[in-house]
Write a protein that holds these residues in place. Sequence first.
Motif, PDB file in Angstrom:
ATOM      1  N   GLN A  82      19.238  -6.673   8.023  1.00  0.00           N
ATOM      2  CA  GLN A  82      19.167  -7.112   6.632  1.00  0.00           C
ATOM      3  C   GLN A  82      18.281  -8.346   6.519  1.00  0.00           C
ATOM      4  OE1 GLN A  82      23.332  -7.566   5.601  1.00  0.00           O
ATOM      5  NE2 GLN A  82      23.390  -5.522   4.675  1.00  0.00           N
ATOM      6  N   GLN A  83      18.380  -9.239   7.485  1.00  0.00           N
ATOM      7  CA  GLN A  83      17.552 -10.455   7.465  1.00  0.00           C
ATOM      8  C   GLN A  83      16.077 -10.110   7.610  1.00  0.00           C
ATOM      9  OE1 GLN A  83      18.900 -13.725   6.897  1.00  0.00           O
ATOM     10  NE2 GLN A  83      16.747 -13.893   6.343  1.00  0.00           N
ATOM     11  N   ALA A 100      14.950  -8.853   4.260  1.00  0.00           N
ATOM     12  CA  ALA A 100      14.919  -9.985   3.337  1.00  0.00           C
ATOM     13  C   ALA A 100      13.682 -10.840   3.573  1.00  0.00           C
ATOM     14  CB  ALA A 100      16.191 -10.826   3.495  1.00  0.00           C
ATOM     15  N   ASP A 101      13.418 -11.160   4.815  1.00  0.00           N
ATOM     16  CA  ASP A 101      12.250 -11.981   5.145  1.00  0.00           C
ATOM     17  C   ASP A 101      10.950 -11.293   4.743  1.00  0.00           C
ATOM     18  OD1 ASP A 101      13.969 -13.903   6.188  1.00  0.00           O
ATOM     19  OD2 ASP A 101      13.586 -13.345   8.283  1.00  0.00           O
ATOM     20  N   LEU A 108      13.128 -12.098   0.004  1.00  0.00           N
ATOM     21  CA  LEU A 108      14.428 -12.050  -0.659  1.00  0.00           C
ATOM     22  C   LEU A 108      15.481 -12.743   0.197  1.00  0.00           C
ATOM     23  CD1 LEU A 108      14.188  -8.252  -1.406  1.00  0.00           C
ATOM     24  CD2 LEU A 108      13.830 -10.075  -3.073  1.00  0.00           C
ATOM     25  N   SER A 109      16.678 -12.867  -0.358  1.00  0.00           N
ATOM     26  CA  SER A 109      17.781 -13.412   0.428  1.00  0.00           C
ATOM     27  C   SER A 109      18.532 -12.270   1.113  1.00  0.00           C
ATOM     28  CB  SER A 109      18.748 -14.192  -0.473  1.00  0.00           C
ATOM     29  OG  SER A 109      19.431 -13.308  -1.335  1.00  0.00           O
ATOM     30  N   ALA A 110      19.128 -12.578   2.248  1.00  0.00           N
ATOM     31  CA  ALA A 110      19.952 -11.583   2.934  1.00  0.00           C
ATOM     32  C   ALA A 110      21.157 -11.221   2.061  1.00  0.00           C
ATOM     33  CB  ALA A 110      20.404 -12.109   4.293  1.00  0.00           C
ATOM     34  N   LYS A 111      21.620 -12.164   1.231  1.00  0.00           N
ATOM     35  CA  LYS A 111      22.738 -11.887   0.329  1.00  0.00           C
ATOM     36  C   LYS A 111      22.376 -10.767  -0.637  1.00  0.00           C
ATOM     37  CE  LYS A 111      25.806 -13.856  -3.185  1.00  0.00           C
ATOM     38  NZ  LYS A 111      25.981 -12.560  -3.775  1.00  0.00           N
ATOM     39  N   PHE A 112      21.138 -10.748  -1.128  1.00  0.00           N
ATOM     40  CA  PHE A 112      20.728  -9.667  -2.028  1.00  0.00           C
ATOM     41  C   PHE A 112      20.843  -8.319  -1.316  1.00  0.00           C
ATOM     42  CE2 PHE A 112      17.683  -6.624  -3.676  1.00  0.00           C
ATOM     43  CZ  PHE A 112      18.099  -6.554  -4.998  1.00  0.00           C
ATOM     44  N   ARG A 134      22.805  -7.571   1.213  1.00  0.00           N
ATOM     45  CA  ARG A 134      24.236  -7.262   1.373  1.00  0.00           C
ATOM     46  C   ARG A 134      24.810  -6.714   0.071  1.00  0.00           C
ATOM     47  NH1 ARG A 134      24.083 -12.156   4.082  1.00  0.00           N
ATOM     48  NH2 ARG A 134      25.045 -13.266   2.328  1.00  0.00           N
ATOM     49  N   LYS A 191      13.404  -7.158  -7.403  1.00  0.00           N
ATOM     50  CA  LYS A 191      13.936  -7.285  -6.046  1.00  0.00           C
ATOM     51  C   LYS A 191      14.163  -5.918  -5.405  1.00  0.00           C
ATOM     52  CE  LYS A 191      16.079 -11.814  -6.509  1.00  0.00           C
ATOM     53  NZ  LYS A 191      17.315 -12.589  -6.298  1.00  0.00           N
TER      54      LYS A 191
END
Length: 86
Positions: A40-41, A44-45, A49-53, A55, A68
Amino acid sequence: TDRWVIGRTCEVVMVTSGGERPDDVGALVRARRKELGLTQQDVADLGGLSAKFLRDLEGGKSTIRLDKLRAVLTVLGLELTVEVRR
């Protein structure tokens, strides 16, 4: 082929697949990410984006920002199709 229907309200979208649940989009994203061997990271990278998005998306959050979602799909080599309901 799945065809995703998007109801747009400002910058937030609700995504469903022909009557399927929104978490099916997250499942598709998760499956493709794992197929590519990405975390996920990583996604995101690569998508800014954020890893939270990620998730939230993979967890079935029913409202997400279209920009996004498009970033995630681009990273994963997926395409979003919008069709008129018949």
